[in-house]
Design a protein around this motif. Structure first.
Motif, PDB file in Angstrom:
ATOM      1  N   PHE A   2       0.843  -1.203   0.000  1.00 40.57           N
ATOM      2  CA  PHE A   2       0.000   0.000   0.000  1.00 40.57           C
ATOM      3  C   PHE A   2       0.874   1.246   0.000  1.00 40.57           C
ATOM      4  O   PHE A   2       0.673   2.167  -0.797  1.00 40.57           O
ATOM      5  CB  PHE A   2      -0.915  -0.026   1.223  1.00 40.57           C
ATOM      6  CG  PHE A   2      -1.752   1.214   1.394  1.00 40.57           C
ATOM      7  CD1 PHE A   2      -2.988   1.313   0.783  1.00 40.57           C
ATOM      8  CD2 PHE A   2      -1.292   2.275   2.155  1.00 40.57           C
ATOM      9  CE1 PHE A   2      -3.764   2.459   0.932  1.00 40.57           C
ATOM     10  CE2 PHE A   2      -2.059   3.413   2.313  1.00 40.57           C
ATOM     11  CZ  PHE A   2      -3.291   3.502   1.702  1.00 40.57           C
ATOM     12  N   ASP A   3       1.874   1.274   0.905  1.00 37.49           N
ATOM     13  CA  ASP A   3       2.742   2.444   0.999  1.00 37.49           C
ATOM     14  C   ASP A   3       3.517   2.666  -0.289  1.00 37.49           C
ATOM     15  O   ASP A   3       3.662   3.794  -0.754  1.00 37.49           O
ATOM     16  CB  ASP A   3       3.713   2.292   2.168  1.00 37.49           C
ATOM     17  CG  ASP A   3       3.009   2.319   3.517  1.00 37.49           C
ATOM     18  OD1 ASP A   3       1.881   2.832   3.568  1.00 37.49           O
ATOM     19  OD2 ASP A   3       3.581   1.822   4.499  1.00 37.49           O
ATOM     20  N   CYS A   4       4.018   1.574  -0.873  1.00 35.16           N
ATOM     21  CA  CYS A   4       4.779   1.698  -2.119  1.00 35.16           C
ATOM     22  C   CYS A   4       3.906   2.231  -3.246  1.00 35.16           C
ATOM     23  O   CYS A   4       4.335   3.079  -4.035  1.00 35.16           O
ATOM     24  CB  CYS A   4       5.374   0.343  -2.506  1.00 35.16           C
ATOM     25  SG  CYS A   4       6.673  -0.242  -1.407  1.00 35.16           S
ATOM     26  N   LEU A   5       2.671   1.750  -3.328  1.00 40.56           N
ATOM     27  CA  LEU A   5       1.772   2.199  -4.388  1.00 40.56           C
ATOM     28  C   LEU A   5       1.419   3.672  -4.218  1.00 40.56           C
ATOM     29  O   LEU A   5       1.322   4.413  -5.208  1.00 40.56           O
ATOM     30  CB  LEU A   5       0.501   1.348  -4.390  1.00 40.56           C
ATOM     31  CG  LEU A   5      -0.488   1.601  -5.527  1.00 40.56           C
ATOM     32  CD1 LEU A   5       0.196   1.471  -6.878  1.00 40.56           C
ATOM     33  CD2 LEU A   5      -1.671   0.652  -5.438  1.00 40.56           C
ATOM     34  N   VAL A   6       1.254   4.118  -2.978  1.00 43.90           N
ATOM     35  CA  VAL A   6       0.979   5.534  -2.736  1.00 43.90           C
ATOM     36  C   VAL A   6       2.143   6.390  -3.225  1.00 43.90           C
ATOM     37  O   VAL A   6       1.953   7.417  -3.890  1.00 43.90           O
ATOM     38  CB  VAL A   6       0.717   5.784  -1.235  1.00 43.90           C
ATOM     39  CG1 VAL A   6       0.708   7.285  -0.941  1.00 43.90           C
ATOM     40  CG2 VAL A   6      -0.611   5.173  -0.819  1.00 43.90           C
ATOM     41  N   VAL A   7       3.363   5.968  -2.914  1.00 40.40           N
ATOM     42  CA  VAL A   7       4.547   6.723  -3.335  1.00 40.40           C
ATOM     43  C   VAL A   7       4.648   6.756  -4.854  1.00 40.40           C
ATOM     44  O   VAL A   7       4.909   7.817  -5.455  1.00 40.40           O
ATOM     45  CB  VAL A   7       5.827   6.117  -2.720  1.00 40.40           C
ATOM     46  CG1 VAL A   7       7.070   6.773  -3.314  1.00 40.40           C
ATOM     47  CG2 VAL A   7       5.820   6.280  -1.205  1.00 40.40           C
ATOM     48  N   VAL A   8       4.430   5.599  -5.497  1.00 41.08           N
ATOM     49  CA  VAL A   8       4.515   5.537  -6.959  1.00 41.08           C
ATOM     50  C   VAL A   8       3.459   6.439  -7.585  1.00 41.08           C
ATOM     51  O   VAL A   8       3.739   7.183  -8.544  1.00 41.08           O
ATOM     52  CB  VAL A   8       4.357   4.082  -7.438  1.00 41.08           C
ATOM     53  CG1 VAL A   8       4.149   4.034  -8.959  1.00 41.08           C
ATOM     54  CG2 VAL A   8       5.583   3.267  -7.061  1.00 41.08           C
ATOM     55  N   ARG A   9       2.246   6.397  -7.075  1.00 38.97           N
ATOM     56  CA  ARG A   9       1.178   7.242  -7.612  1.00 38.97           C
ATOM     57  C   ARG A   9       1.499   8.718  -7.416  1.00 38.97           C
ATOM     58  O   ARG A   9       1.286   9.536  -8.323  1.00 38.97           O
ATOM     59  CB  ARG A   9      -0.161   6.900  -6.940  1.00 38.97           C
ATOM     60  CG  ARG A   9      -0.782   5.587  -7.399  1.00 38.97           C
ATOM     61  CD  ARG A   9      -1.935   5.187  -6.502  1.00 38.97           C
ATOM     62  NE  ARG A   9      -2.945   6.223  -6.434  1.00 38.97           N
ATOM     63  CZ  ARG A   9      -3.969   6.348  -7.286  1.00 38.97           C
ATOM     64  NH1 ARG A   9      -4.120   5.482  -8.265  1.00 38.97           N
ATOM     65  NH2 ARG A   9      -4.855   7.311  -7.145  1.00 38.97           N
ATOM     66  N   PHE A  10       2.010   9.074  -6.236  1.00 36.17           N
ATOM     67  CA  PHE A  10       2.356  10.469  -5.970  1.00 36.17           C
ATOM     68  C   PHE A  10       3.424  10.956  -6.951  1.00 36.17           C
ATOM     69  O   PHE A  10       3.292  12.031  -7.553  1.00 36.17           O
ATOM     70  CB  PHE A  10       2.851  10.625  -4.535  1.00 36.17           C
ATOM     71  CG  PHE A  10       3.503  11.952  -4.250  1.00 36.17           C
ATOM     72  CD1 PHE A  10       2.754  13.113  -4.224  1.00 36.17           C
ATOM     73  CD2 PHE A  10       4.869  12.032  -4.020  1.00 36.17           C
ATOM     74  CE1 PHE A  10       3.353  14.352  -3.971  1.00 36.17           C
ATOM     75  CE2 PHE A  10       5.476  13.259  -3.767  1.00 36.17           C
ATOM     76  CZ  PHE A  10       4.711  14.411  -3.744  1.00 36.17           C
ATOM     77  N   VAL A  11       4.483  10.180  -7.110  1.00 34.73           N
ATOM     78  CA  VAL A  11       5.555  10.566  -8.039  1.00 34.73           C
ATOM     79  C   VAL A  11       5.016  10.693  -9.458  1.00 34.73           C
ATOM     80  O   VAL A  11       5.362  11.630 -10.201  1.00 34.73           O
ATOM     81  CB  VAL A  11       6.710   9.548  -7.973  1.00 34.73           C
ATOM     82  CG1 VAL A  11       7.735   9.812  -9.066  1.00 34.73           C
ATOM     83  CG2 VAL A  11       7.387   9.599  -6.604  1.00 34.73           C
ATOM     84  N   HIS A  12       4.147   9.775  -9.840  1.00 31.36           N
ATOM     85  CA  HIS A  12       3.570   9.820 -11.189  1.00 31.36           C
ATOM     86  C   HIS A  12       2.704  11.065 -11.370  1.00 31.36           C
ATOM     87  O   HIS A  12       2.789  11.740 -12.409  1.00 31.36           O
ATOM     88  CB  HIS A  12       2.738   8.562 -11.426  1.00 31.36           C
ATOM     89  CG  HIS A  12       2.224   8.440 -12.822  1.00 31.36           C
ATOM     90  ND1 HIS A  12       3.033   8.134 -13.893  1.00 31.36           N
ATOM     91  CD2 HIS A  12       0.974   8.596 -13.331  1.00 31.36           C
ATOM     92  CE1 HIS A  12       2.314   8.094 -14.994  1.00 31.36           C
ATOM     93  NE2 HIS A  12       1.057   8.373 -14.690  1.00 31.36           N
ATOM     94  N   PHE A  13       1.873  11.366 -10.381  1.00 31.24           N
ATOM     95  CA  PHE A  13       1.032  12.564 -10.463  1.00 31.24           C
ATOM     96  C   PHE A  13       1.886  13.815 -10.650  1.00 31.24           C
ATOM     97  O   PHE A  13       1.594  14.673 -11.490  1.00 31.24           O
ATOM     98  CB  PHE A  13       0.187  12.711  -9.200  1.00 31.24           C
ATOM     99  CG  PHE A  13      -0.897  11.681  -9.045  1.00 31.24           C
ATOM    100  CD1 PHE A  13      -1.238  10.817 -10.075  1.00 31.24           C
ATOM    101  CD2 PHE A  13      -1.589  11.569  -7.848  1.00 31.24           C
ATOM    102  CE1 PHE A  13      -2.227   9.864  -9.936  1.00 31.24           C
ATOM    103  CE2 PHE A  13      -2.600  10.621  -7.687  1.00 31.24           C
ATOM    104  CZ  PHE A  13      -2.913   9.768  -8.721  1.00 31.24           C
ATOM    105  N   VAL A  14       2.939  13.949  -9.848  1.00 39.10           N
ATOM    106  CA  VAL A  14       3.807  15.128  -9.934  1.00 39.10           C
ATOM    107  C   VAL A  14       4.408  15.239 -11.335  1.00 39.10           C
ATOM    108  O   VAL A  14       4.410  16.316 -11.944  1.00 39.10           O
ATOM    109  CB  VAL A  14       4.911  15.065  -8.869  1.00 39.10           C
ATOM    110  CG1 VAL A  14       5.951  16.166  -9.109  1.00 39.10           C
ATOM    111  CG2 VAL A  14       4.322  15.212  -7.472  1.00 39.10           C
ATOM    112  N   ALA A  15       4.915  14.120 -11.850  1.00 36.98           N
ATOM    113  CA  ALA A  15       5.570  14.147 -13.158  1.00 36.98           C
ATOM    114  C   ALA A  15       4.594  14.536 -14.270  1.00 36.98           C
ATOM    115  O   ALA A  15       4.923  15.358 -15.137  1.00 36.98           O
ATOM    116  CB  ALA A  15       6.190  12.781 -13.452  1.00 36.98           C
ATOM    117  N   VAL A  16       3.397  13.965 -14.258  1.00 32.99           N
ATOM    118  CA  VAL A  16       2.433  14.262 -15.320  1.00 32.99           C
ATOM    119  C   VAL A  16       1.902  15.690 -15.187  1.00 32.99           C
ATOM    120  O   VAL A  16       1.674  16.376 -16.197  1.00 32.99           O
ATOM    121  CB  VAL A  16       1.286  13.233 -15.316  1.00 32.99           C
ATOM    122  CG1 VAL A  16       0.242  13.589 -16.366  1.00 32.99           C
ATOM    123  CG2 VAL A  16       1.825  11.837 -15.585  1.00 32.99           C
TER     124      VAL A  16
END
Length: 306
Positions: A2-16
Motif C-alpha cells: 500500500f505504501d509503495c503504491l501511494v509513493v509511486v502514484r504520488f511521483v507519477h502525479f507530480v511528473a504528469v
C-alpha cells in the motif's frame, strides 16, 4: 505494498502535472515559445531538464504502477506476490480481458510520445508534451474509482468530472514551477525594469488560473459527491472521507494564496515588498500543491464508502 503504491502514484502525479502544466505555461504566458526563450533564457533553460526529467519519471513510475496493479490482481491471499509478473498469460489477460487493459496500453504509447517530444531534439516540443500530458491525465480517469460507474450516464459523468478535475488542477499547479522561475529571473534582471514583463506574465497566468482553479474545485466537489454518496453528510466517518477533508483544506489554502497573489500582490507588483511576498506566496502555493497530490495518491488506493 500500500505504501509503495501511494509513493509511486504520488511521483507519477507530480511528473504528469509538470509535463502538462509546465509545457502549457510556455504556450500561453509568453507571446511565443521562441520569444519566451529569448526574453527569459534562464527560466526557459531550466524548463528543458525539468520537462525531460518529468517525461522519464512519468514513464518509469507509470510502468511501476502498472506492475503493481497486475501483481495485486494475480496475488492470492493478503500478501503481494510479484512472481505473476513473469507469466506472459497474466499480461495477455490484463491487456485483453480487463477494463484496465486498453487504457494502460494507450498510456504506454503516450509515455513513448512524451519521451520522444522531450528528448527528440535540442529543446522539448512543448505542444506535443502538453498534448501527451493532457491525454495521460484523461486516461487516468479510467484507472481508478471513477471507472467503476460503467458506461451509463452516471459512469460517463464520473469519468468526465474526474478528467476535468485532473486537467484543470494540472494546468494550475503544473504552471507554478515555471511561473516562479520566470518571476525570479525577471525581478533579478536590472535590464528588464521592476515589474512590467512580470505583470504581463502574471496577468496571463491569472486568466488561466481564474478558469482552471474554480473548475478543479467544482469538478472535485462533484467527484466527492459521487464517491461519498449518503456519507457526504458525515465524511469524517470513513477513512476515505478523512483523507478527502485533508485534501479540501489544502486546496482551500491554495485558493487563499492564489487570491492573495491576484488581489494583493499583483496591483502592487512594482513595490519591492510585494514582489518578494509574491514569490514567497507562489512557492508556498507550489509546496501545498505537492501535499494535495500526496492526498490524492492516498485517496486513489482508499476504498470510498459509496
Amino acid at each position: 505494498m500500500f505504501d509503495c503504491l501511494v509513493v509511486v502514484r504520488f511521483v507519477h502525479f507530480v511528473a504528469v502535472f509538470i509535463l502538462f502544466g509546465t509545457a502549457l505555461f510556455w504556450l500561453y504566458a509568453v507571446p511565443s515559445p521562441e520569444r519566451g526563450a529569448a526574453a527569459l533564457p534562464i527560466s526557459f533553460a531550466a524548463t528543458r531538464p525539468l520537462l525531460r526529467a518529468a517525461a522519464l519519471v512519468a514513464a518509469a513510475s507509470g510502468l511501476l504502477w502498472l506492475a503493481a496493479m497486475l501483481a495485486n490482481m494475480t496475488s492470492e491471499g493478503a500478501g503481494i506476490d510479484v512472481s505473476g509478473l513473469a507469466e506472459a498469460e497474466n499480461w495477455r489477460i490484463f491487456f485483453l480481458e480487463t477494463g484496465f487493459g486498453p487504457p494502460w496500453a494507450l498510456r504506454i504509447v503516450l509515455f513513448g510520445a512524451a519521451l520522444a517530444a522531450a528528448w527528440g531534439g535540442k529543446t522539448p516540443r512543448l505542444r506535443a508534451l502538453a498534448a501527451a500530458g493532457a491525454a495521460l491525465l484523461v486516461s487516468q480517469a479510467f484507472l481508478g474509482h471513477a471507472a467503476q460507474g460503467k458506461l451509463g450516464p452516471r459512469g460517463l459523468a464520473m469519468l468526465g468530472a474526474y478528467a476535468a478535475h485532473l486537467c484543470a488542477a494540472a494546468a494550475w499547479a503544473g504552471g507554478l514551477p515555471p511561473l516562479l522561475l520566470a518571476l525570479t529571473e525577471l525581478w533579478r534582471s536590472p535590464r528588464r525594469g521592476r515589474g512590467g514583463e512580470a505583470l504581463a506574465i502574471l496577468q496571463r497566468f491569472s486568466v488561466m488560473a481564474g478558469v482552471a482553479a474554480p473548475l478543479a474545485a467544482g469538478a472535485g466537489a462533484v467527484n466527492a459527491w459521487f464517491r461519498l454518496g449518503d456519507a457526504l453528510a458525515s465524511p469524517a466517518a470513513s477513512g476515505y472521507g478523512r483523507v478527502l477533508l485533508v485534501k479540501i483544506v489544502l486546496v482551500a489554502a491554495m485558493l487563499t494564496l492564489a487570491a492573495f497573489n491576484r488581489f494583493a500582490c499583483m496591483p502592487r507588483l512594482r513595490e519591492t515588498g510585494y514582489a518578494r511576498a509574491l514569490r514567497v506566496s507562489v512557492a508556498a502555493e507550489l509546496a501545498i500543491g505537492a501535499l494535495v497530490l500526496a492526498a490524492a495518491a492516498v485517496l486513489g488506493v482508499t476504498p470510498p464508502p459509496n
